[in-house]
Design a protein around this motif. Structure first.
Motif, PDB file in Angstrom:
ATOM      1  N   ARG A  47       0.842  -1.190   0.000  1.00 56.29           N
ATOM      2  CA  ARG A  47       0.000   0.000   0.000  1.00 56.29           C
ATOM      3  C   ARG A  47       0.876   1.239   0.000  1.00 56.29           C
ATOM      4  O   ARG A  47       1.919   1.264   0.642  1.00 56.29           O
ATOM      5  N   VAL A  48       0.432   2.249  -0.734  1.00 48.85           N
ATOM      6  CA  VAL A  48       1.179   3.496  -0.803  1.00 48.85           C
ATOM      7  C   VAL A  48       0.254   4.625  -0.351  1.00 48.85           C
ATOM      8  O   VAL A  48      -0.790   4.841  -0.963  1.00 48.85           O
ATOM      9  N   PRO A  49       0.597   5.315   0.723  1.00 54.40           N
ATOM     10  CA  PRO A  49      -0.308   6.347   1.222  1.00 54.40           C
ATOM     11  C   PRO A  49      -0.261   7.640   0.398  1.00 54.40           C
ATOM     12  O   PRO A  49       0.799   8.037  -0.082  1.00 54.40           O
ATOM     13  N   LEU A  50      -1.426   8.232   0.209  1.00 49.08           N
ATOM     14  CA  LEU A  50      -1.525   9.556  -0.409  1.00 49.08           C
ATOM     15  C   LEU A  50      -2.423  10.389   0.510  1.00 49.08           C
ATOM     16  O   LEU A  50      -3.575  10.029   0.745  1.00 49.08           O
ATOM     17  N   VAL A  51      -1.875  11.464   1.011  1.00 50.28           N
ATOM     18  CA  VAL A  51      -2.678  12.329   1.864  1.00 50.28           C
ATOM     19  C   VAL A  51      -3.354  13.366   0.978  1.00 50.28           C
ATOM     20  O   VAL A  51      -2.689  14.142   0.305  1.00 50.28           O
TER      21      VAL A  51
ATOM     22  N   PRO B 100      11.181   4.866 -11.320  1.00 48.22           N
ATOM     23  CA  PRO B 100      11.366   5.073  -9.892  1.00 48.22           C
ATOM     24  C   PRO B 100      12.795   5.514  -9.571  1.00 48.22           C
ATOM     25  O   PRO B 100      13.729   5.186 -10.318  1.00 48.22           O
ATOM     26  N   ARG B 101      12.923   6.265  -8.497  1.00 50.96           N
ATOM     27  CA  ARG B 101      14.245   6.731  -8.117  1.00 50.96           C
ATOM     28  C   ARG B 101      14.763   5.956  -6.913  1.00 50.96           C
ATOM     29  O   ARG B 101      13.994   5.385  -6.163  1.00 50.96           O
ATOM     30  N   ASP B 102      16.050   5.983  -6.754  1.00 47.42           N
ATOM     31  CA  ASP B 102      16.710   5.454  -5.554  1.00 47.42           C
ATOM     32  C   ASP B 102      16.345   4.015  -5.233  1.00 47.42           C
ATOM     33  O   ASP B 102      16.062   3.675  -4.098  1.00 47.42           O
ATOM     34  N   LEU B 103      16.303   3.177  -6.248  1.00 48.35           N
ATOM     35  CA  LEU B 103      16.021   1.777  -5.958  1.00 48.35           C
ATOM     36  C   LEU B 103      17.284   1.053  -5.542  1.00 48.35           C
ATOM     37  O   LEU B 103      17.240  -0.091  -5.123  1.00 48.35           O
ATOM     38  N   GLY B 104      18.400   1.707  -5.648  1.00 48.31           N
ATOM     39  CA  GLY B 104      19.654   1.016  -5.384  1.00 48.31           C
ATOM     40  C   GLY B 104      20.119   0.336  -6.648  1.00 48.31           C
ATOM     41  O   GLY B 104      19.374   0.228  -7.626  1.00 48.31           O
TER      42      GLY B 104
ATOM     43  N   GLU C 182       5.352  13.860  -1.744  1.00 51.12           N
ATOM     44  CA  GLU C 182       5.366  12.780  -0.749  1.00 51.12           C
ATOM     45  C   GLU C 182       4.838  11.477  -1.341  1.00 51.12           C
ATOM     46  O   GLU C 182       5.344  10.399  -1.044  1.00 51.12           O
ATOM     47  N   PHE C 183       3.818  11.623  -2.178  1.00 47.80           N
ATOM     48  CA  PHE C 183       3.204  10.452  -2.799  1.00 47.80           C
ATOM     49  C   PHE C 183       4.241   9.723  -3.662  1.00 47.80           C
ATOM     50  O   PHE C 183       4.398   8.506  -3.589  1.00 47.80           O
ATOM     51  N   ARG C 184       4.962  10.505  -4.448  1.00 50.09           N
ATOM     52  CA  ARG C 184       5.987   9.894  -5.301  1.00 50.09           C
ATOM     53  C   ARG C 184       7.066   9.222  -4.461  1.00 50.09           C
ATOM     54  O   ARG C 184       7.519   8.123  -4.768  1.00 50.09           O
ATOM     55  N   ALA C 185       7.467   9.878  -3.399  1.00 45.31           N
ATOM     56  CA  ALA C 185       8.501   9.290  -2.536  1.00 45.31           C
ATOM     57  C   ALA C 185       7.998   8.001  -1.900  1.00 45.31           C
ATOM     58  O   ALA C 185       8.734   7.019  -1.787  1.00 45.31           O
TER      59      ALA C 185
END
Lengths: 325, 694
Positions: free
Chosen positions: B421-425, B475-479, B539-542
């Protein structure tokens, strides 16, 4: 080098995919498998003492070519080998009629392996009345690493810190005054940094002002230069020979070392020819001394000594200028 | 009588069509006007004998009055009505909405199908969309053009194409091609199980939004994909002639009828024909008899014959709309032949709607799409359902696992689908006051391993609404060292859930989309409606990246690898620095051919690749049996022969200077074979000849 067989072999590719990995019956996260690198890392921090692993494979053979070709009783086998333990495990794979892929599971018994096994797949068939002939092998084998946590094919030279004076390793005591030691006898070359030698580790982590960086680069270049020299000597001393006395290109890190250094050691020779030349000089002894300066040159080139030295000289000059101003 | 219209509205329309007032009818029937009025308003029904009289006054038979499925006088002429120029002298040389998108077939497929999805009627069943390419030529073309009343258009086309504006040039090209090739391409877009173009002719409703208006996004629910009302303009933009004909079966009756509501709309630039100026659009239909719209062509209830002549007849009575794009073309220019256009449409449907076409074991897909191609009324490429698995099997697998509740928290096998789950406020609306709180929406993230044949992978496909792809982001920073994967993010209604946060998230994300609906970013509407929206999106993207990293990222290794400065100098996998090595400075074996001859010796032909140089090369060929381990037995030669660009001197292959390739033959000496040649593989190497000057 391509081998010619006295019977027809497959031209099409054999594709191997690792579908699932388990240790002691528990499936592992797919992040231990790298498809581009063809590597599986089996070491689990949470479960270091596992005994019984298995790797599920799916293989695609060039089915159209097989159907039209002169082969009969085609079978597909997975072969897990490890040179250092002389382990060889062969498992037949089953053909799935619907998807026309071959699949099966290969056991990895912890007790039978040391650190790195190789998993390859061959197609075997009856050709011209002779049964059990290998008619094709996957281009690149998978690496099953029992000690790694991340699946990477290319291993890195190990760099470890150890207390030479008061540490648990007795054999390091005599070297307590040395800041570092290069060891090439093991499976992977290791560079031991003496943590009881004050300042060496901090120096190598050197950051901050340009002078510190320059010093760190200079020391690193020196360590690396020694390491490359030692690795080259060790690789040349360990060569396996063919029946006619010609040296074989070794595998693993030795291959990498020879491939990258030989063009600088003996410029203008093909790899195989250079290997014969180096081996002859080393074994027979004549001309070996003359080769040392070449080896030294190749090693310092790999260690980027000139670049690091230039940086250091500049940094010192600049700091002096700053002081006089 | 089940198809028939209510008597009142039907009679009212018949009177209007005949320009007859209620009073007039009352007089001819010998009744009061109030009696007629009572029929029309539905307060009373005429008696049977009165029906006969009404029929005779209207000039029709009794059955027509009884059934009321057609108008009494069907032959009100269908004709083109061209909008007169603006009284203020303004001139429009094109429809700006049509330029919002490229007139690319892929874009058309996306926009038209999205509109159909938004108008899905029975939400338990898929909406069926079919694209039909149809090439007309010769006889078929001329009968189509005459059904279209081309003669009423020709002068307008000529005038419009003389304009040097962009639209004029496109028209001129379209007309020229039609005349030169004597053929015309129609592209028909049908949907079934959709609302159809309901609503009145000019007032608010689906019909007017599509046929009469620009930038009217008449969406029937807040689940809709678009919000700008731009998508329909792609229909006209795809037509080189700016001409689209429409046949709609309505889901709710209009004028008491539902079947075969036909209308045509033509978008032309400003033009002057026979001395009178005309503004942009023209409509094909019946001349309206209502006072306010006298003379305007309005949609008409056509008979089967007219519909078939215009290639507009629908295959079933299921509600929905057929758009016929006359003179279709692919402005992107990469699809010219029928086959290419057919393939491009199929690919675009699969790429944009694989999710909507994916069904679970218990949940129906939202969409079924197919493409077929015809020429002069006969099939060229038969109709074929677009199968989303063909192009996006891993993504379809991911979504299906979600629909069937077969996801896992962690990937352990390559066919599995991980779920997170990915939260979006969603911030509160600006106008709800300072005390209002935002709601947290839990978007769904699905991840699975990419298939080997996937060309695009390791991206996150973000969807909302009816599972339309809004964007595909890296996506960013996946390693480092992450294996190829496929990931889908379902937000808002795409989650298939219906809680309050879902509505809020859907509205929020839709507001964040530009007209292309291709990203979630800051738009005027968003910042005007929601405070702090831009930060929430960040924030959602992060959160997406971090959830993805949890699933596909490699576990961090203990950092025992030593100081970076030293490690870089000890890497085994990079070539020597500064060693700009000349490629292949030495002769190499390019290939070996050969067979075991009757005597049991290997007869070999060896092909060499030679770097040219000024001195000759002296090479010793070495043949060995290939064995699995240990030393390889060396074979001696019984015979060496030169084949190409070389000489054999004392067992040494001498290659002349400046030669780039060479070949020689060799036969091994059977006496040197440790085993029979038929039992071993053979390899050939070349070495520098000993004692020779290299």
């Amino acid at each position: 080098m391509n081998t010619l067989f006295p019977y027809p072999t497959l031209v099409g590719e054999i594709e191997v995919r690792v579908k699932q990995v388990r240790i002691d019956g528990k499936p592992l996260s797919l992040s231990v498998v790298s498809r581009p690198q063809r590597a599986v890392a089996l070491h689990q921090v949470e479960r270091p003492n596992w005994e019984d692993g298995s790797i599920d494979l799916e293989v695609t053979l060039p089915e159209l070519e097989l159907a039209d070709g002169p082969w009969s009783e085609v079978a597909c086998v997975a072969i897990l080998t490890e040179g250092s333990t002389n382990t060889r495990v062969v498992r037949r794979l089953q053909r799935d009629r619907l998807s026309s892929t071959w699949s099966g599971s290969v056991p990895v018994l912890r007790a039978m392996h040391r650190d790195r096994a190789t998993l390859n797949v061959s197609a075997v068939a009856t050709v011209g009345g002779v049964a059990g002939r290998t008619i094709g092998t996957a281009d690149e084998a998978w690496i099953i690493d029992l000690l790694a946590r991340t699946p990477v094919r290319q291993r890195e030279i190990e760099i470890a810190e150890a207390d030479f004076r008061d540490g648990p390793q007795e054999w390091l005591r005599p070297f307590k005054d040395a800041p570092w030691l290069v060891e090439t006898a093991g499976e992977m070359p290791t560079i031991l940094l003496n943590s009881s030698f004050e300042g060496i580790t901090q120096l190598l982590k050197g950051s901050g002002n340009p002078l510190e960086k320059a010093a760190s680069g200079l020391v690193a270049a020196q360590i690396a230069g020694e390491a490359w020299t030692a690795m080259f000597h060790s690789a040349v001393a360990d060569l396996e020979l063919d029946d006619d006395g010609a040296p074989l290109i070794p595998s693993g890190w030795r291959e990498s070392v020879l491939r990258t250094m030989l063009p600088d050691v003996l410029p203008g020779l093909a790899l195989a020819d250079a290997l014969i030349e180096v081996h002859n000089r080393h074994a027979a002894g004549y001309g070996w001394a003359e080769l040392q300066s070449q080896i030294h040159f190749a090693a310092s080139r790999r260690a980027q000594v000139p670049k690091n030295l230039t940086t250091a000289v500049r940094a010192i000059t600049r700091s002096q200028e700053g002081a006089t101003r | 009588m089940q198809d028939g219209q209510e008597f009142g509205p039907w009679l009212g329309r018949q009177l209007r069509r005949q320009n007859m007032s209620q009073a007039e009818l009352a007089e001819r029937l010998g009744l009061t006007r109030a009696a007629v009025s009572a029929w029309i308003t539905g307060r009373a029904q005429p008696r049977a004998e009165m029906v006969r009289d009404i029929a005779s006054v209207l000039g029709t038979d009794i059955a027509t009055v009884h059934n009321r499925t057609t108008d009494a006088v069907t032959a009100r002429p269908v004709r083109w009505y061209h909008r007169p120029a603006h009284a203020d002298g303004g001139r429009e040389f094109g429809n700006a909405a049509a330029f919002a998108f490229d007139a690319d077939l892929a874009v058309l497929a996306r926009e038209a199908t999205q509109n159909s999805l938004d108008e899905r009627l029975d939400t338990t069943q898929p909406v069926r969309v079919r694209f039909t390419l149809h090439e007309l030529s010769g006889e078929h073309l001329s009968s189509f053009l005459s059904a279209l009343k081309w003669e009423q258009l020709e002068a307008h086309y000529e005038a419009a194409s003389e304009s040097r504006q962009k639209v004029g040039r496109v028209l001129a090209e379209g007309l020229r091609e039609m005349q030169e090739t004597n053929s015309l391409l129609l592209l028909r877009v049908d949907d079934y199980n959709a609302s159809g173009l309901t609503g009145p002719e000019y007032e608010d409703g689906r019909f007017a939004a599509v046929v009469r208006r620009q930038l009217d996004s008449h969406k029937s629910s807040d689940r809709a994909g678009g919000s700008y009302g731009l998508g329909k303009a792609t229909l006209w933009a795809t037509s080189r002639l700016g001409l689209v004909l429409i046949n709609s079966t309505l889901s709710e009756s209009h004028e008491g009828r539902t079947t075969r509501r036909l209308v045509g709309r033509l978008d032309l630039p400003w033009r002057e024909v026979n001395g009178s100026p005309y503004a942009g659009p023209a409509w094909l239909g019946e001349a309206d008899t209502e006072k306010d719209f006298e003379g305007v062509s309005r949609s008409w209830w056509a008979d089967e014959k007219t519909a078939s002549e215009l290639w507009l007849e629908r295959e079933s009575a299921a509600p929905g709309t057929s758009f016929l794009i006359v003179g279709a073309h692919d402005a992107a220019g990469d699809a010219d032949s029928l086959q290419e256009m057919h393939d491009k449409l199929s690919a675009a449907l699969a790429d944009n709607f694989w999710a909507a076409m994916t069904a679970g074991s218990s949940a129906n897909a939202m969409l079924e799409a197919s493409v077929c191609t015809m020429r002069n009324g006969s099939l060229v490429i038969p109709e074929r359902r677009v199968d989303p698995r063909e192009r996006h099997s891993a993504l379809v697998r991911a979504l299906r696992a979600y629909l069937d509740h077969e996801t896992v928290p962690e990937l352990t096998a390559s066919e599995e689908v991980a779920y997170a789950r990915v939260p979006l406020v969603v911030p509160p609306l600006r106008n709800t006051g300072r005390q209002a709180k935002g709601v947290e929406h839990q978007a769904v993230l699905l991840v699975t391993s990419a298939d080997d044949e996937d060309q695009q992978h390791s991206r996150l496909v973000c969807m909302r609404g009816s599972r339309m792809t809004v964007m595909t982001r890296r996506p960013r920073d996946l390693g480092i060292g992450v294996d190829p994967f496929q990931a889908v993010l379902l937000a808002g209604y795409a989650t298939g859930e219906g809680t309050e946060d879902v509505h809020a998230a859907e509205a929020f994300l839709r507001a964040s989309e530009p007209p292309e609906h291709d990203r979630w970013g800051t738009t005027d509407e968003l910042t005007a409606t929601y405070p702090g929206a831009s930060r929430r999106l960040t924030e959602f993207r992060a959160a997406m990246d971090s959830a993805l990293r949890e699933i596909v990222g490699r576990r961090p290794t203990r950092d025992v690898r030593g100081p970076e400065v030293l490690r870089t100098l000890l890497r085994l996998d990079i070539p020597a620095s500064g060693g700009g090595r000349r490629a292949d400075g030495h002769p190499v074996v390019r290939s070996v051919e050969g067979e075991v001859d009757a005597a049991g010796a290997w007869s070999l032909r060896v092909f060499l690749k030679i770097p040219p140089r000024e001195d000759p090369w002296l090479l010793t060929p070495v043949a060995k049996f290939d064995v699995r381990s240990g030393g390889r037995p060396t074979l001696s030669w019984s015979e060496l022969t030169a084949v190409e660009n070389c000489r054999i001197v004392d067992g040494v292959v001498v290659i002349d200077p400046e030669v780039r390739s060479a070949a020689f033959g060799g036969v091994t000496a059977v006496g040197s074979h440790p085993v029979s040649a038929t039992m071993a593989g053979v390899t050939v190497d070349i070495q520098k000849a000993r004692g020779a000057s290299a």
